[in-house]
Design a protein around this motif. Structure first.
Motif, mmCIF file in Angstrom:
data_model
loop_
_atom_site.group_PDB
_atom_site.id
_atom_site.type_symbol
_atom_site.label_atom_id
_atom_site.label_comp_id
_atom_site.label_asym_id
_atom_site.label_seq_id
_atom_site.Cartn_x
_atom_site.Cartn_y
_atom_site.Cartn_z
ATOM 1 N N LEU A 159 -32.697 -16.644 3.384
ATOM 2 C CA LEU A 159 -32.125 -17.956 3.764
ATOM 3 C C LEU A 159 -30.679 -18.119 3.301
ATOM 4 O O LEU A 159 -30.068 -19.172 3.545
ATOM 5 C CB LEU A 159 -32.968 -19.087 3.162
ATOM 6 N N LEU A 160 -30.146 -17.127 2.623
ATOM 7 C CA LEU A 160 -28.773 -17.255 2.109
ATOM 8 C C LEU A 160 -27.813 -17.620 3.234
ATOM 9 O O LEU A 160 -27.926 -17.095 4.346
ATOM 10 C CB LEU A 160 -28.317 -15.952 1.442
ATOM 11 N N GLY A 161 -26.866 -18.495 2.924
ATOM 12 C CA GLY A 161 -25.916 -18.963 3.928
ATOM 13 C C GLY A 161 -26.251 -20.360 4.405
ATOM 14 O O GLY A 161 -25.380 -21.109 4.825
ATOM 15 N N ARG A 162 -27.572 -20.708 4.312
ATOM 16 C CA ARG A 162 -27.973 -22.074 4.700
ATOM 17 C C ARG A 162 -28.926 -22.683 3.677
ATOM 18 O O ARG A 162 -29.439 -23.775 3.849
ATOM 19 C CB ARG A 162 -28.613 -22.077 6.097
ATOM 20 N N THR A 177 -22.388 -17.185 2.050
ATOM 21 C CA THR A 177 -22.532 -15.782 2.448
ATOM 22 C C THR A 177 -23.988 -15.500 2.821
ATOM 23 O O THR A 177 -24.902 -15.877 2.077
ATOM 24 C CB THR A 177 -22.099 -14.858 1.283
ATOM 25 N N THR A 178 -24.192 -14.850 3.960
ATOM 26 C CA THR A 178 -25.557 -14.557 4.395
ATOM 27 C C THR A 178 -26.026 -13.224 3.797
ATOM 28 O O THR A 178 -25.223 -12.425 3.308
ATOM 29 C CB THR A 178 -25.628 -14.444 5.933
ATOM 30 N N LEU A 179 -27.336 -13.013 3.896
ATOM 31 C CA LEU A 179 -27.893 -11.745 3.392
ATOM 32 C C LEU A 179 -27.353 -10.570 4.202
ATOM 33 O O LEU A 179 -27.067 -9.506 3.647
ATOM 34 C CB LEU A 179 -29.419 -11.781 3.465
ATOM 35 N N ALA A 180 -27.162 -10.793 5.514
ATOM 36 C CA ALA A 180 -26.619 -9.715 6.357
ATOM 37 C C ALA A 180 -25.212 -9.343 5.895
ATOM 38 O O ALA A 180 -24.861 -8.162 5.826
ATOM 39 C CB ALA A 180 -26.603 -10.154 7.820
ATOM 40 N N ASP A 181 -24.404 -10.366 5.550
ATOM 41 C CA ASP A 181 -23.044 -10.098 5.030
ATOM 42 C C ASP A 181 -23.131 -9.254 3.753
ATOM 43 O O ASP A 181 -22.386 -8.285 3.579
ATOM 44 C CB ASP A 181 -22.311 -11.408 4.663
ATOM 45 N N ILE A 182 -24.009 -9.670 2.846
ATOM 46 C CA ILE A 182 -24.155 -8.945 1.569
ATOM 47 C C ILE A 182 -24.563 -7.501 1.846
ATOM 48 O O ILE A 182 -23.989 -6.553 1.298
ATOM 49 C CB ILE A 182 -25.191 -9.660 0.658
ATOM 50 N N ASN A 183 -25.538 -7.319 2.729
ATOM 51 C CA ASN A 183 -26.005 -5.951 3.010
ATOM 52 C C ASN A 183 -24.901 -5.097 3.633
ATOM 53 O O ASN A 183 -24.778 -3.918 3.303
ATOM 54 C CB ASN A 183 -27.241 -5.988 3.906
ATOM 55 N N HIS A 184 -24.099 -5.696 4.519
ATOM 56 C CA HIS A 184 -22.993 -4.930 5.129
ATOM 57 C C HIS A 184 -22.011 -4.463 4.072
ATOM 58 O O HIS A 184 -21.590 -3.314 4.056
ATOM 59 C CB HIS A 184 -22.263 -5.767 6.186
ATOM 60 N N VAL A 208 -25.584 -11.152 -13.634
ATOM 61 C CA VAL A 208 -25.931 -12.482 -13.135
ATOM 62 C C VAL A 208 -24.700 -13.367 -13.083
ATOM 63 O O VAL A 208 -23.790 -13.235 -13.905
ATOM 64 C CB VAL A 208 -27.023 -13.173 -14.002
ATOM 65 N N GLY A 209 -24.671 -14.259 -12.094
ATOM 66 C CA GLY A 209 -23.694 -15.343 -12.131
ATOM 67 C C GLY A 209 -22.422 -15.151 -11.327
ATOM 68 O O GLY A 209 -21.563 -16.021 -11.341
ATOM 69 N N PHE A 210 -22.288 -14.058 -10.605
ATOM 70 C CA PHE A 210 -21.035 -13.782 -9.891
ATOM 71 C C PHE A 210 -21.148 -13.947 -8.383
ATOM 72 O O PHE A 210 -20.328 -13.410 -7.638
ATOM 73 C CB PHE A 210 -20.522 -12.383 -10.252
ATOM 74 N N GLY A 211 -22.174 -14.657 -7.923
ATOM 75 C CA GLY A 211 -22.352 -14.811 -6.483
ATOM 76 C C GLY A 211 -22.593 -13.440 -5.856
ATOM 77 O O GLY A 211 -23.136 -12.530 -6.502
ATOM 78 N N PRO A 212 -22.164 -13.256 -4.587
ATOM 79 C CA PRO A 212 -22.393 -11.969 -3.922
ATOM 80 C C PRO A 212 -21.794 -10.791 -4.702
ATOM 81 O O PRO A 212 -22.290 -9.668 -4.612
ATOM 82 C CB PRO A 212 -21.683 -12.135 -2.578
ATOM 83 N N ALA A 213 -20.751 -11.071 -5.510
ATOM 84 C CA ALA A 213 -20.155 -9.989 -6.305
ATOM 85 C C ALA A 213 -21.135 -9.443 -7.346
ATOM 86 O O ALA A 213 -20.970 -8.309 -7.807
ATOM 87 C CB ALA A 213 -18.869 -10.466 -6.972
ATOM 88 N N SER A 214 -22.168 -10.222 -7.713
ATOM 89 C CA SER A 214 -23.198 -9.682 -8.634
ATOM 90 C C SER A 214 -23.793 -8.400 -8.055
ATOM 91 O O SER A 214 -24.036 -7.424 -8.764
ATOM 92 C CB SER A 214 -24.333 -10.678 -8.848
ATOM 93 N N TYR A 215 -24.032 -8.425 -6.721
ATOM 94 C CA TYR A 215 -24.621 -7.244 -6.079
ATOM 95 C C TYR A 215 -23.640 -6.065 -6.107
ATOM 96 O O TYR A 215 -24.029 -4.931 -6.325
ATOM 97 C CB TYR A 215 -24.946 -7.544 -4.620
#
Ligand code: DQA
Length: 153
Positions: A15-18, A27-34, A130-137
């Motif tokens: 559900l990320l992004g909404r 940021t959506t999960l698809a964005d993170i995965n890309h 933890v705690g850095f938004g998509p940058a955590s990944y």
């Protein structure tokens, strides 16, 4: 063939992004995965990402990473991190077999509700970001790549 890094997203991360945008961002999960696929390539790894809403799905994804001979696991267990001993045990099994595991959370769970301060999964991982938004990944993937080595070992 490039060694494989398995990325596992737990419940509700689709559900990320909404989902609660002020907390989790746009940021959506698809964005993170890309982003992770492209960063993984730069680091010499193939990245495969899965998402599951159930405890069993996440446990099976951990087993699948081991079965596939992955070089490491990057996992955001979502809320399962706070209470799932089944996920913790699955992680402990693969960690003991020598696979590095990095746990990530978008938000700083330690600064949120008290029930989020406990991470039962964390002791069964190599480390956490933890705690850095998509940058955590992305930070987690870099740390994992350093541990996993680009020689598949
Ligand atoms: C989360 C934090 C968890 O507490 C929450 O249940 C999530 C997302 C994060 O990435 O910040 O689903 O794992």
């Amino acid at each position: 063939m490039a060694p494989l890094i398995w990325i596992i997203h737990g419940p509700n991360l689709n559900l990320l992004g909404r989902r609660e945008v002020p907390i989790y961002g746009k940021t959506t999960l698809a964005d993170i995965n890309h982003r992770l696929e492209s960063l993984g390539r730069d680091l010499g790894f193939e990245v495969r990402a899965t998402q599951g809403d159930g405890e069993g799905e996440v446990v099976r994804a951990i087993h699948a990473a081991w079965d596939a001979g992955a070089a490491g696991i990057l996992i955001n267990p979502g809320a399962l991190a706070h209470y799932s001993y089944a996920v913790r045990d699955a992680l402990a099994a693969v960690l003991a077999a020598g696979l590095p595991i990095v746990e990530v959370h978008l938000t700083n769970v330690h600064a949120r509700e008290e029930w989020r301060h406990t991470l039962v999964t964390a002791p069964a991982t190599t480390g956490q970001v933890v705690g850095f938004g998509p940058a955590s990944y992305e930070l987690g993937l870099r740390a994992l790549a350093g541990r996993a080595g680009s020689d598949g070992g």
